[in-house]
Design a protein around this motif. Structure first.
Motif, mmCIF file in Angstrom:
data_model
loop_
_atom_site.group_PDB
_atom_site.id
_atom_site.type_symbol
_atom_site.label_atom_id
_atom_site.label_comp_id
_atom_site.label_asym_id
_atom_site.label_seq_id
_atom_site.Cartn_x
_atom_site.Cartn_y
_atom_site.Cartn_z
ATOM 1 N N ASN B 201 3.795 -5.031 2.172
ATOM 2 C CA ASN B 201 2.686 -5.426 2.037
ATOM 3 C C ASN B 201 1.546 -4.918 2.593
ATOM 4 N N PRO B 203 -1.005 -1.799 2.227
ATOM 5 C CA PRO B 203 -1.681 -1.008 1.196
ATOM 6 C C PRO B 203 -1.070 0.170 0.877
ATOM 7 N N HIS B 236 6.532 -7.150 -2.660
ATOM 8 C CA HIS B 236 5.764 -6.837 -1.340
ATOM 9 C C HIS B 236 5.166 -5.408 -1.558
ATOM 10 N N ASN B 238 2.605 -3.425 -2.310
ATOM 11 C CA ASN B 238 1.127 -3.791 -2.539
ATOM 12 C C ASN B 238 0.224 -2.606 -3.087
ATOM 13 N N LYS B 240 -2.305 -0.014 -4.657
ATOM 14 C CA LYS B 240 -3.628 -0.280 -4.597
ATOM 15 C C LYS B 240 -4.257 0.661 -5.523
#
Lengths: 504, 504
Positions: B201, B203, B236, B238, B240
């Motif tokens: 999780n 970034p 999970h 993440n 970006k």
């Protein structure tokens, strides 16, 4: 090109008809400062006296030692040569003789551009001269790549109004342009050779950069074409060739090349590039407001605050660059210098602020005294460039390519070089100019090599003209890439190609 | 572009239908190494055991200290992650945690290109990692501009066959291409996050250069599009955004841009340029002999023996550059390092031979032991690039621009940067690629500035994509212009524009 050819024929005709009068070299613009050759007034006895005076003046011009200068084994001379006694116009020169064997080395006149910029501020003190100025502006250090390893160098501040060169007729400054500059430079040369008779008949070359792309061919044209050349005072000027660096040669080609270059070097946006291509016709009569606005936008908002003359080096931002001082402190002694020529692998660190140091150094009274400069007490400070001359400049032809053709036809050696990281007179503009000459290719485009086997740039040899690029160098090639510039200069003087490396 | 859109729709449809099977990301090429997600086999108790094992493995992967390494305050891990147990395929990673406050900094995966080149040889050991290798190839010195001042850096040798990453099924090397590379990389990530649950999780960004212009979007596409993402093992991750440097994005745009770039950088002749424009259609199906011959001629006879990846720096000619050794000896201690971040004005001297030192260092047994590398006794030496993989590479789509569009539409952060002195994947090709996306301009082309007020390059911001150039940098931007690359990286992570300077 037919228009140029006709003009050339017309000009030649006028030359012949008018015989002893200096003529305009820029087409369609009359000469404001025409006159007779200085020697047409003198009889034989006067000439002898003049020669004696000249030789005395030569000795008076000899430089003892400049403030802060390291010891050297070659001679230097500097001072004034009158080009118009009536107007009180005199040009300032600095002769740096060759490091060794000066009498057997050629003479090279170096001219910087502008118009209005000093060959002493740039050529002599920053680029190809033997001494470079420390950031402290009081000491000089040796330039291991000075071109005086190969030739005697004559730096001229031209025309009057540039640097120490002056006129007592202030209206001269309002009327200066290409034609009068070439005429005054030719008068300077005639008188200078009288003062330095040991240089008469010496192989002579004229070199320069930037707007000297106008000066150099125009001066060569005057020297080469004047009908009195063979029997009069020009006969001992043994002009062998010209060398032009990042030179303004043709407004259309230079401008079109500049925009292509800017775009392809990721300096401006695609949108602005398209707009400029659409709205700019690169002709003074057809410049539109849209064109001006787009050019202004590109420079103000897209390119950024870089040194446009050298795209990939830092810009001088605060007037001095303390980072490089310590490196510049490594001054060399004279004896070391001789051993280090030729071809050090490591060039001194580039200092983007170096052109500022000249403005301090050459305004020092002790420096001016040592140089025999400013003897009349000029009412303004010595500056690297004259904004007055630049602003008031008169005749400037759109193109000097027709003169290159003429010089090529006359079998003079014509070399053009270009530091390929210059955003002001970019290599692309020069290529467009040379392409338009439609010359026959003798040796197609090839890379050339430094002694350390790095690529110095590329070259293409046409019948009568050699073009050489210097990889990664900006506008002032001998400043930015000292080693390659010296290799180039040697090749030019020898008339040989820049060094090729056999592919292994 | 309609063809691409249809293909995207088709692909999406197939994704949904096939649900749990990894699918080809390159159009029209079937996946040779398809399989199921690793976790689909495990029940809850197995998963718990697997987690324990993974955490034990994390501790086993912790690097004590590398040979010749200066002391530092951050942790490092390295080792293998199996991506196909049946085939015996495992990928080697090196995690360099952030210098300070690692738990609150993002995770950035870095990929080099090739195909076949090692992210450890280039990214970690030469470009953006914390340690650079001395020319003696036995000592490491700190990189004051390491990107781990801003993020935790995960370097991956991808795919199997690159560097220490291996496969026990040798036929794998004959079948490697873009699709299997992306699939294996996604498997690596899933397993790696199990081993490093503290990064779940977090970034997460994927960055890379050159042919990683394929890898990065393709991997992002797999992670972003797989239908199990939301409920399964990818949930999970993440992701970006992505960061692409001098990236191969589109064969046509890159090739056309390269030739325009070569010509406008005075690398090739006008005649050769015209010939290439005429005979090269930049489409594999339409490559002609004339095109190949002209391209070969340009490289063999016109450009010269330069570093095509960095046009204006010296080329490494003899395997080491003794000149720079003394400068590199200035190693910094850990405490000094912290104080020196951010933004030293003076970058270390560029060493064109630096990529050679890795090939010595990473073949040292003590280095391999410290890195937990080559634990299976690979039968060949570690090399920076695998010529085998490069030669046998299978699927490589002509363009990945359609994936950029997809990622933009998904609101991922998409940044593309380009060192503007790269002759291999030149800025001009990237501009042609981005122009073809027809994105809306949000902030038009502007210069950006370093803290020392020098222009770092230019930028243009589109809706959904930011493009940044780095002035004067070649292909490997973080190696060639360390300071500007770090400013760029910070801006990317913050999602803010590269720094503007108000015009005064």
């Amino acid at each position: 090109m037919a228009r140029l050819s006709n003009l050339m024929l017309l000009l030649l005709l006028v030359w012949v008809v008018s015989a002893f009068t200096l003529l305009p070299i820029s087409r369609g613009i009359s000469v404001r400062t025409a006159g007779k050759w200085p020697y047409d007034h003198h009889d034989q006895s006067e000439r002898t006296n003049a020669e004696k005076t000249a030789l005395q003046q030569q000795m008076a011009d000899k430089i003892d030692r400049l403030p802060g200068q390291p010891p050297v084994g070659f001679d230097q001379y500097s001072g004034y040569v009158t080009v118009d006694a009536f107007a009180g116009r005199a040009l300032f020169y600095w002769l740096v003789e060759a490091w060794t064997d000066a009498p057997n080395k050629p003479l090279v006149l170096w001219l910087n551009g502008g118009p209005g910029c000093s060959s002493i501020a740039y050529g002599a003190a920053e680029e190809l001269g033997p001494f470079l100025i420390d950031p402290d502006a009081s000491t000089l250090y040796l330039n291991s790549y000075s071109w005086n390893s190969e030739a005697n160098l004559l730096f001229l501040e031209s025309p009057a109004g540039v640097g120490f060169s002056y006129t007592n007729t202030s209206s001269d400054l309002n009327n200066t342009g290409d034609a009068s500059t070439a005429i005054d430079a030719s008068r300077f040369l005639i008188n200078w050779f009288e003062r330095f008779p040991q240089y008469k008949n010496r192989p002579f070359y004229i070199a320069g950069e930037s707007y000297a792309g106008h000066y150099v061919p125009q001066l060569a044209h005057v020297l080469h074409n004047h009908p009195v050349t063979k029997k009069h005072s020009l006969s001992h000027i043994n002009l062998k060739g010209i060398l032009l660096g990042n030179a303004e040669l043709d407004n259309y080609a230079d401008s079109a090349g500049q925009i292509d270059y800017w775009y392809h070097h990721a300096m401006i946006s695609y949108e602005t590039y398209l707009g400029i291509k659409k709205h700019c016709k690169w002709n003074h009569e057809y410049y539109t407001d849209d064109c001006y606005n787009l050019l202004g936008y590109a420079q103000a908002y897209e390119i950024g605050n870089i040194d446009l003359y050298s795209l990939y080096t830092p810009k001088c931002l605060n007037g001095s660059n303390s980072r490089v001082i310590s490196r510049h402190k490594r001054r060399l002694k004279g004896n070391e210098f001789v051993n280090q020529i030729p071809n050090q692998l490591e060039e001194p660190a580039y200092d983007p602020c170096s052109e500022n140091y000249a403005e301090v150094y050459f305004n020092r009274p002790d420096v001016q005294k040592a140089l025999h400069a400013n003897t009349t007490g000029i009412s303004y400070r010595w500056t690297a460039c004259s904004s007055t001359l630049f602003a008031l400049w008169q005749d400037t032809p759109d193109s000097v390519l027709w003169i290159l053709k003429e010089l090529i036809a006359a079998k003079l050696r014509v070399w053009v070089y270009s530091g390929d990281a210059d955003g002001v007179v970019p290599v692309q503009g020069t290529r467009y100019s040379l392409n338009s000459l439609n010359l026959t290719i003798k040796s197609p485009w090839f890379p050339w090599y430094m002694p350390n086997q790095q690529v110095g740039g590329r070259s293409v040899e046409y019948e009568g003209l050699t073009f050489v690029t210097i990889r990664g160098a900006g506008h002032e090639v001998p400043l930015l890439h000292r080693g390659p510039s010296l290799v180039l200069f040697r090749s030019f003087l020898s008339g040989q190609s820049v060094p090729r490396q056999k592919r292994t």
